[in-house]
Each structure stands twice: as structure tokens, then as C-alpha cells.
Design a protein around this motif. Structure first.
Motif, PDB file in Angstrom:
ATOM      1  N   PHE A  65       0.829  -1.198   0.000  1.00  0.00           N
ATOM      2  CA  PHE A  65       0.000   0.000   0.000  1.00  0.00           C
ATOM      3  C   PHE A  65       0.865   1.250   0.000  1.00  0.00           C
ATOM      4  N   GLU A  66       0.369   2.266  -0.676  1.00  0.00           N
ATOM      5  CA  GLU A  66       0.999   3.571  -0.690  1.00  0.00           C
ATOM      6  C   GLU A  66       0.029   4.565  -0.071  1.00  0.00           C
ATOM      7  N   VAL A  67       0.500   5.381   0.877  1.00  0.00           N
ATOM      8  CA  VAL A  67      -0.340   6.431   1.452  1.00  0.00           C
ATOM      9  C   VAL A  67      -0.421   7.558   0.425  1.00  0.00           C
ATOM     10  N   VAL A  68      -1.636   7.852  -0.023  1.00  0.00           N
ATOM     11  CA  VAL A  68      -1.846   8.867  -1.043  1.00  0.00           C
ATOM     12  C   VAL A  68      -2.189  10.209  -0.409  1.00  0.00           C
ATOM     13  N   HIS A  69      -3.071  10.182   0.602  1.00  0.00           N
ATOM     14  CA  HIS A  69      -3.521  11.437   1.200  1.00  0.00           C
ATOM     15  C   HIS A  69      -4.059  11.178   2.597  1.00  0.00           C
ATOM     16  N   ARG A  70      -3.730  12.082   3.494  1.00  0.00           N
ATOM     17  CA  ARG A  70      -4.278  12.046   4.850  1.00  0.00           C
ATOM     18  C   ARG A  70      -5.310  13.164   4.947  1.00  0.00           C
ATOM     19  N   ILE A  71      -6.576  12.821   5.061  1.00  0.00           N
ATOM     20  CA  ILE A  71      -7.651  13.817   5.142  1.00  0.00           C
ATOM     21  C   ILE A  71      -8.172  13.783   6.577  1.00  0.00           C
ATOM     22  N   PHE A  72      -7.391  14.333   7.484  1.00  0.00           N
ATOM     23  CA  PHE A  72      -7.708  14.236   8.905  1.00  0.00           C
ATOM     24  C   PHE A  72      -8.501  15.427   9.419  1.00  0.00           C
ATOM     25  N   SER A  73      -8.629  16.499   8.639  1.00  0.00           N
ATOM     26  CA  SER A  73      -9.383  17.666   9.090  1.00  0.00           C
ATOM     27  C   SER A  73     -10.882  17.546   8.776  1.00  0.00           C
ATOM     28  N   ALA A  74     -11.266  16.520   8.038  1.00  0.00           N
ATOM     29  CA  ALA A  74     -12.675  16.315   7.699  1.00  0.00           C
ATOM     30  C   ALA A  74     -13.465  15.864   8.924  1.00  0.00           C
ATOM     31  N   ARG A  75     -14.778  16.052   8.876  1.00  0.00           N
ATOM     32  CA  ARG A  75     -15.639  15.590   9.985  1.00  0.00           C
ATOM     33  C   ARG A  75     -15.443  14.096  10.212  1.00  0.00           C
ATOM     34  N   VAL A  76     -15.375  13.348   9.116  1.00  0.00           N
ATOM     35  CA  VAL A  76     -15.026  11.932   9.175  1.00  0.00           C
ATOM     36  C   VAL A  76     -13.643  11.798   8.533  1.00  0.00           C
ATOM     37  N   PRO A  77     -12.600  11.649   9.353  1.00  0.00           N
ATOM     38  CA  PRO A  77     -11.253  11.577   8.803  1.00  0.00           C
ATOM     39  C   PRO A  77     -11.069  10.350   7.908  1.00  0.00           C
ATOM     40  N   VAL A  78     -10.253  10.520   6.873  1.00  0.00           N
ATOM     41  CA  VAL A  78     -10.029   9.461   5.885  1.00  0.00           C
ATOM     42  C   VAL A  78      -8.536   9.336   5.621  1.00  0.00           C
ATOM     43  N   LEU A  79      -8.076   8.106   5.566  1.00  0.00           N
ATOM     44  CA  LEU A  79      -6.726   7.813   5.107  1.00  0.00           C
ATOM     45  C   LEU A  79      -6.883   7.183   3.733  1.00  0.00           C
ATOM     46  N   ARG A  80      -6.435   7.888   2.698  1.00  0.00           N
ATOM     47  CA  ARG A  80      -6.580   7.395   1.328  1.00  0.00           C
ATOM     48  C   ARG A  80      -5.292   6.676   0.934  1.00  0.00           C
ATOM     49  N   LEU A  81      -5.460   5.418   0.535  1.00  0.00           N
ATOM     50  CA  LEU A  81      -4.345   4.562   0.140  1.00  0.00           C
ATOM     51  C   LEU A  81      -4.504   4.137  -1.305  1.00  0.00           C
ATOM     52  N   ARG A  82      -3.450   3.556  -1.836  1.00  0.00           N
ATOM     53  CA  ARG A  82      -3.517   2.905  -3.145  1.00  0.00           C
ATOM     54  C   ARG A  82      -2.873   1.549  -2.999  1.00  0.00           C
ATOM     55  N   HIS A  83      -3.594   0.511  -3.396  1.00  0.00           N
ATOM     56  CA  HIS A  83      -3.029  -0.839  -3.401  1.00  0.00           C
ATOM     57  C   HIS A  83      -2.134  -0.923  -4.620  1.00  0.00           C
ATOM     58  N   VAL A  84      -0.843  -1.093  -4.392  1.00  0.00           N
ATOM     59  CA  VAL A  84       0.143  -0.994  -5.460  1.00  0.00           C
ATOM     60  C   VAL A  84      -0.063  -2.058  -6.535  1.00  0.00           C
ATOM     61  N   GLY A  85      -0.345  -3.270  -6.137  1.00  0.00           N
ATOM     62  CA  GLY A  85      -0.481  -4.357  -7.099  1.00  0.00           C
ATOM     63  C   GLY A  85      -1.637  -4.212  -8.059  1.00  0.00           C
ATOM     64  N   SER A  86      -2.734  -3.610  -7.596  1.00  0.00           N
ATOM     65  CA  SER A  86      -3.932  -3.484  -8.431  1.00  0.00           C
ATOM     66  C   SER A  86      -4.243  -2.042  -8.816  1.00  0.00           C
ATOM     67  N   SER A  87      -3.543  -1.082  -8.208  1.00  0.00           N
ATOM     68  CA  SER A  87      -3.812   0.365  -8.369  1.00  0.00           C
ATOM     69  C   SER A  87      -5.175   0.770  -7.834  1.00  0.00           C
ATOM     70  N   LEU A  88      -5.809  -0.098  -7.047  1.00  0.00           N
ATOM     71  CA  LEU A  88      -7.133   0.201  -6.491  1.00  0.00           C
ATOM     72  C   LEU A  88      -7.011   1.237  -5.365  1.00  0.00           C
ATOM     73  N   PRO A  89      -7.781   2.336  -5.424  1.00  0.00           N
ATOM     74  CA  PRO A  89      -7.812   3.276  -4.301  1.00  0.00           C
ATOM     75  C   PRO A  89      -8.555   2.640  -3.116  1.00  0.00           C
ATOM     76  N   VAL A  90      -8.021   2.864  -1.918  1.00  0.00           N
ATOM     77  CA  VAL A  90      -8.617   2.321  -0.691  1.00  0.00           C
ATOM     78  C   VAL A  90      -8.776   3.469   0.298  1.00  0.00           C
ATOM     79  N   ASP A  91     -10.005   3.730   0.738  1.00  0.00           N
ATOM     80  CA  ASP A  91     -10.273   4.759   1.741  1.00  0.00           C
ATOM     81  C   ASP A  91     -10.555   4.092   3.075  1.00  0.00           C
ATOM     82  N   VAL A  92      -9.739   4.422   4.081  1.00  0.00           N
ATOM     83  CA  VAL A  92      -9.916   3.866   5.428  1.00  0.00           C
ATOM     84  C   VAL A  92     -10.486   4.961   6.316  1.00  0.00           C
ATOM     85  N   THR A  93     -11.592   4.656   7.002  1.00  0.00           N
ATOM     86  CA  THR A  93     -12.207   5.580   7.950  1.00  0.00           C
ATOM     87  C   THR A  93     -12.392   4.862   9.287  1.00  0.00           C
ATOM     88  N   CYS A  94     -12.707   5.658  10.330  1.00  0.00           N
ATOM     89  CA  CYS A  94     -12.965   5.075  11.656  1.00  0.00           C
ATOM     90  C   CYS A  94     -14.393   5.359  12.058  1.00  0.00           C
TER      91      CYS A  94
END
Length: 94
Positions: A65-94
């Protein structure tokens, strides 16, 4: 299924938490431009802190995985990743 295997590749980095995919990939309504949405459950501390710890673990280790963007100032914080093998964007939230 591709989405489950990608989530399984993230699991070793969140040992005290669980990961649950949701959204269009899970409902099989995704299109080519869709991302994989993943909810990080458990852990008990601030969501921004948990996502920041995950980003740090991804930055400091060799992972598919590659960390693409940290969107921590949003109401719902998001860590945006990219799966390197498939190039699929992955958004992780809590």
C-alpha cells in the motif's frame, strides 16, 4: 474476491482493531472508477490518531500500500491509500 484479499493484506497492521469493507465493492455495485471503502473498528482512541498510526506503519514498512492522502481535518477523517499491485484506491475511515 479481490476486495477481501486486499483487506486481508491490511490486517497485520491493525492487530488490535478489525477492518470491515463496506460500500460499492461489498454490494457488488462498483464500477471501474470505484474505490474500496474500509472501516477501522476498535482500538478505543481518537480516529485521527488511529489513522495517523496506520499511516505511520504503512510509511515505515514495506507493504503493498501507498499512502496517497491524509484527510484528517474532515468531519469523518479518511486515510486514502492505493493498493500498489492493483492500483485500487482504498479509503480507510474510523
Amino acid at each position: 474476491e479481490r476486495c477481501r484479499s486486499i483487506v486481508d493484506e491490511l490486517r497485520p497492521l491493525v492487530l488490535e482493531s478489525s477492518l470491515e469493507p463496506f460500500g460499492s465493492y461489498l454490494q457488488e455495485t462498483c464500477c471501474e472508477a470505484s474505490d474500496l471503502d474500509v472501516l477501522l473498528l476498535g482500538g478505543g482512541c481518537d480516529p485521527r490518531e488511529r489513522l495517523s498510526e496506520l499511516a505511520g506503519a504503512l510509511d515505515s514498512r514495506r507493504t503493498p500500500f501507498e499512502v496517497v492522502h491524509r484527510i484528517f481535518s474532515a468531519r469523518v477523517p479518511v486515510l486514502r491509500l492505493r493498493h500498489v499491485g492493483s492500483s485500487l484506491p482504498v479509503d480507510v475511515t474510523c
